[in-house]
Scaffold this motif. Structure first.
Motif, mmCIF file in Angstrom:
data_model
loop_
_atom_site.group_PDB
_atom_site.id
_atom_site.type_symbol
_atom_site.label_atom_id
_atom_site.label_comp_id
_atom_site.label_asym_id
_atom_site.label_seq_id
_atom_site.Cartn_x
_atom_site.Cartn_y
_atom_site.Cartn_z
ATOM 1 N N UNK A 1 0.849 -1.183 0.000
ATOM 2 C CA UNK A 1 0.000 0.000 0.000
ATOM 3 C C UNK A 1 0.892 1.242 0.000
ATOM 4 N N UNK A 2 0.712 2.170 -0.958
ATOM 5 C CA UNK A 2 1.578 3.352 -1.042
ATOM 6 C C UNK A 2 1.465 4.286 0.151
ATOM 7 N N UNK A 11 -1.630 2.849 -12.699
ATOM 8 C CA UNK A 11 -1.412 4.265 -12.989
ATOM 9 C C UNK A 11 -2.469 4.784 -13.975
ATOM 10 N N UNK A 12 -3.173 5.848 -13.570
ATOM 11 C CA UNK A 12 -4.157 6.478 -14.440
ATOM 12 C C UNK A 12 -5.439 5.700 -14.621
ATOM 13 N N UNK A 13 -5.669 4.669 -13.792
ATOM 14 C CA UNK A 13 -6.816 3.784 -13.993
ATOM 15 C C UNK A 13 -7.858 3.899 -12.866
ATOM 16 N N UNK A 29 -4.142 11.740 -3.560
ATOM 17 C CA UNK A 29 -3.028 12.672 -3.752
ATOM 18 C C UNK A 29 -2.078 12.561 -2.578
ATOM 19 N N UNK A 30 -0.801 12.373 -2.881
ATOM 20 C CA UNK A 30 0.244 12.301 -1.864
ATOM 21 C C UNK A 30 1.337 13.299 -2.226
ATOM 22 N N UNK A 73 -0.326 12.485 -7.813
ATOM 23 C CA UNK A 73 -1.401 11.508 -7.865
ATOM 24 C C UNK A 73 -0.862 10.107 -7.634
ATOM 25 N N UNK A 74 -1.627 9.316 -6.931
ATOM 26 C CA UNK A 74 -1.284 7.927 -6.656
ATOM 27 C C UNK A 74 -2.479 7.050 -6.998
#
Length: 270
Positions: free
Chosen positions: A183-184, A238-240, A256-257, A261-262
């Protein structure tokens, strides 16, 4: 913006045209890039290109007199063109080669760079404090684990820090964390050595594959011959946002981190 795979793809693409070539002229149409193009760049004239290497997102053109540092910025590209081809708008500099070819730099946003140093290039202020290359010796899970201790930032910001490791930009950080199942949002200092071993392997795997696929085309980036990269067709997260995860079908989440964008899967990444 071009990330490590795009820069490496460009370096590999233009290298055969430059190695062993003498630079017969340097034409600077727009010196006001990210940093002012120095007059000393004319030191390239008459020099033979000995090597073309990369450090982080910088392409380094090595000659007996010194090294030119080229950065693609947010929208830059390098093309090999015939000397008879007239420049377009946003074609900011040319390196003229004895072969009759030109290395032409195109950058609508003017956030790239062309710099020169006659000193050892690794001591250049822009390079000397960079972390290890993710595809070379010195970067592995043990290194990440050691560097992460007591760090309170999230793991995505941690691996995007160029002082920790170079070249892991936003696209590839999202994709590597997905591949590693992390998890980011997790705090970097609270992730185990075992999981960092997997993350380091994921970073190498994602970057290597993206280079093989020619880099990722997002908005402005094209390869040195004008063709796009194709890794974007295979992005997992990414972007999905709100699209189904390619593994578990759960909708991909977006947040947003640190003003970036994340994207991540709330089920596959924990």
């Amino acid at each position: 913006m071009p990330e490590l795979p795009e820069v490496e793809t460009t370096r590999c693409g233009i290298e055969p045209y430059l190695l062993g070539q003498t630079i017969t002229g340097v034409t600077v149409r727009q010196p006001r890039l990210r940093w002012e193009v120095p007059d000393s760049i004319q030191s390239l004239v008459g020099q033979t290109v000995q090597q073309l290497t990369r450090r982080g997102k910088y392409i380094l053109l090595h000659t007996p007199a010194g090294v030119a540092l080229i950065h693609l910025g947010m929208s830059g590209s390098l093309r090999i063109v015939d000397a008879t081809l007239l420049p377009r708008k946003h074609d900011h500099f040319d390196l003229l080669l004895a072969s009759g070819n030109i290395v032409r730099y195109h950058d609508p946003r003017r956030f790239g760079a062309l710099l020169w140093t006659a000193d050892p290039v690794q001591q250049h202020p822009l390079l000397r404090e960079l972390g290890p290359e993710p595809l070379e010796a010195g970067f592995d899970g043990d290194y990440l684990f050691t560097q992460s201790r007591s760090r309170t930032v999230n793991v995505k910001a941690f691996i995007m820090n160029a002082h920790i490791v170079v070249g892991v930009g936003n696209i590839y950080a999202c994709e590597a964390l997905f591949l590693a199942g992390i998890d980011p949002r997790r705090v970097a200092g609270r992730i185990s050595r075992e999981r960092y071993l997997k993350l380091a392997n994921s970073i190498r795997e994602i970057l290597t594959y993206a280079i093989e696929r020619g880099g990722t085309t997002l908005r402005d980036f094209v390869r040195e011959d004008g063709s796009p990269g194709y890794f974007q067709l295979e992005l997992k997260v990414y972007g999905r946002a709100d699209e189904p995860c390619r593994v578990c079908q759960t909708p991909i989440r977006h947040l947003t981190q640190g003003q970036r964008s994340t994207w991540f899967c709330p089920v596959c990444q924990h």
